[in-house]
Design an enzyme around this catalytic site. Structure first.
Site, PDB file in Angstrom:
ATOM      1  N   SER A  67       0.736  -1.159  -0.041  1.00  0.00           N
ATOM      2  CA  SER A  67      -0.270  -0.212   0.356  1.00  0.00           C
ATOM      3  C   SER A  67       1.062   0.972  -0.137  1.00  0.00           C
ATOM      4  O   SER A  67       1.804   1.148   0.713  1.00  0.00           O
ATOM      5  CB  SER A  67      -0.609  -0.129   1.251  1.00  0.00           C
TER       6      SER A  67
HETATM    7  N1  SAH Z   1      -0.742  -4.911   3.993  1.00  0.00           N
HETATM    8  C1  SAH Z   1      -0.229  -5.450   2.514  1.00  0.00           C
HETATM    9  C2  SAH Z   1      -0.755  -5.305   1.593  1.00  0.00           C
HETATM   10  C3  SAH Z   1      -0.946  -5.918   0.690  1.00  0.00           C
HETATM   11  S1  SAH Z   1      -2.736  -6.223  -0.739  1.00  0.00           S
HETATM   12  C4  SAH Z   1       1.116  -4.783   2.829  1.00  0.00           C
HETATM   13  O1  SAH Z   1       1.666  -4.083   3.805  1.00  0.00           O
HETATM   14  O2  SAH Z   1       1.711  -5.069   2.109  1.00  0.00           O
HETATM   15  C5  SAH Z   1      -3.883  -7.282   0.061  1.00  0.00           C
HETATM   16  C6  SAH Z   1      -3.249  -8.560   0.753  1.00  0.00           C
HETATM   17  O3  SAH Z   1      -4.849  -9.105   0.747  1.00  0.00           O
HETATM   18  C7  SAH Z   1      -3.539  -9.293  -1.372  1.00  0.00           C
HETATM   19  O4  SAH Z   1      -2.038  -9.916  -0.300  1.00  0.00           O
HETATM   20  C8  SAH Z   1      -4.498 -10.459  -1.157  1.00  0.00           C
HETATM   21  O5  SAH Z   1      -4.070 -11.656  -1.447  1.00  0.00           O
HETATM   22  C9  SAH Z   1      -4.946 -10.119   0.379  1.00  0.00           C
HETATM   23  N2  SAH Z   1      -6.289 -10.767   0.643  1.00  0.00           N
HETATM   24  C10 SAH Z   1      -7.075 -10.396  -0.629  1.00  0.00           C
HETATM   25  N3  SAH Z   1      -8.390 -10.696   0.158  1.00  0.00           N
HETATM   26  C11 SAH Z   1      -7.773 -11.849   1.188  1.00  0.00           C
HETATM   27  C12 SAH Z   1      -8.860 -12.773   2.028  1.00  0.00           C
HETATM   28  N4  SAH Z   1     -10.101 -12.885   2.282  1.00  0.00           N
HETATM   29  N5  SAH Z   1      -7.834 -12.947   3.060  1.00  0.00           N
HETATM   30  C13 SAH Z   1      -7.038 -13.058   3.490  1.00  0.00           C
HETATM   31  N6  SAH Z   1      -5.737 -12.181   2.827  1.00  0.00           N
HETATM   32  C14 SAH Z   1      -6.588 -11.898   1.586  1.00  0.00           C
END
Ligand code: SAH
Length: 215
Positions: free
Chosen positions: A59
């Site tokens: 993000s």
């Molecule tokens: N907090 C992260 C942002 C990652 S983007 C960082 O600091 O890098 C969002 C993430 O959520 C992705 O990796 C995606 O695979 C995950 N995601 C999406 N739906 C999800 C779910 N139902 N359960 C767990 N993870 C999920």
């Protein structure tokens, strides 16, 4: 760590309205460069989201800062993060909380983040693979819950796993161009809700893992 680049980012976050010194110190203490691929290393301290594996993103720092500030994490708190991704948000939370539980649906992302956090000597994050839209019932209740993917609707399972007095920060919206971060506070008398800011997150995907991610 590229300290001048880090300091420029911190100054930019201040100018953008981030005032919580603990949040700024946590962001300053986590080397964002370690959480992006070498291709993007030079851009690691830019105030921008960057691609990570499986079409996901790390993000934008301002969004991490604003959501972390709104989460109002205290040092004795137990925090759940849904969407480990690169592990960056988890690392920032780890500086502020007692313990962070972070759940990710792509196993390779989870395993890589787990390794990186240990490498960075961050030992108060517990990672797991699964559908975070269902929360982490075995560890509930949580003082704070942060979702870093966009939910189509307010996730009731997460609200249920919030302690009284707890705060849930979640981007909500079906249309990627119309997502907003919501803050939901659980009180004795029910839920209080307000809207913080417009964002663009990858979707929160419920249900089974894609075969590709099970390696
Ligand atoms: N907090 C992260 C942002 C990652 S983007 C960082 O600091 O890098 C969002 C993430 O959520 C992705 O990796 C995606 O695979 C995950 N995601 C999406 N739906 C999800 C779910 N139902 N359960 C767990 N993870 C999920």
């Amino acid at each position: 760590m590229n300290v001048p680049a880090m300091q420029r980012l911190i100054a930019e976050l201040r100018q953008s309205g981030i005032t919580d010194e603990r949040v700024l110190a946590a962001i300053a203490a986590v080397d964002r460069e370690r959480f992006v691929s070498p291709t993007f290393a030079e851009r690691a301290w830019e105030n921008t989201a960057l691609p990570i594996a499986f079409g996901q993103t790390i993000s934008q720092p301002l969004v991490v800062a604003a959501m972390t500030e709104a989460l109002a994490v205290g040092p004795r708190m137990k925090v759940l993060e849904v969407g480990t991704g690169s592990g960056y948000q988890a690392a920032v939370l780890a500086k502020l909380a007692r313990r962070v539980y972070s759940i990710e649906r792509y196993k390779p992302l989870s395993k890589e983040s787990e390794r990186l956090l240990i490498d960075l000597r961050i030992h108060n994050v517990v990672c797991d693979v699964g559908d975070g839209s269902k929360g982490w019932p075995a560890q509930a209740p949580f003082d704070r819950i942060i979702v870093t993917a966009a939910a189509e609707e307010r996730p009731q399972a997460l609200i249920d796993q919030l302690a009284v007095g707890g705060i849930l920060i979640v981007p909500v919206g079906r249309d990627p161009t119309a997502q907003v971060v919501e803050r939901i506070v659980k009180t004795d008398h029910g839920l209080q809700r307000d809207t913080l800011m417009p964002v663009r997150f990858v979707p929160l995907v419920a249900g089974a893992l894609p075969v590709l991610g099970q390696g």
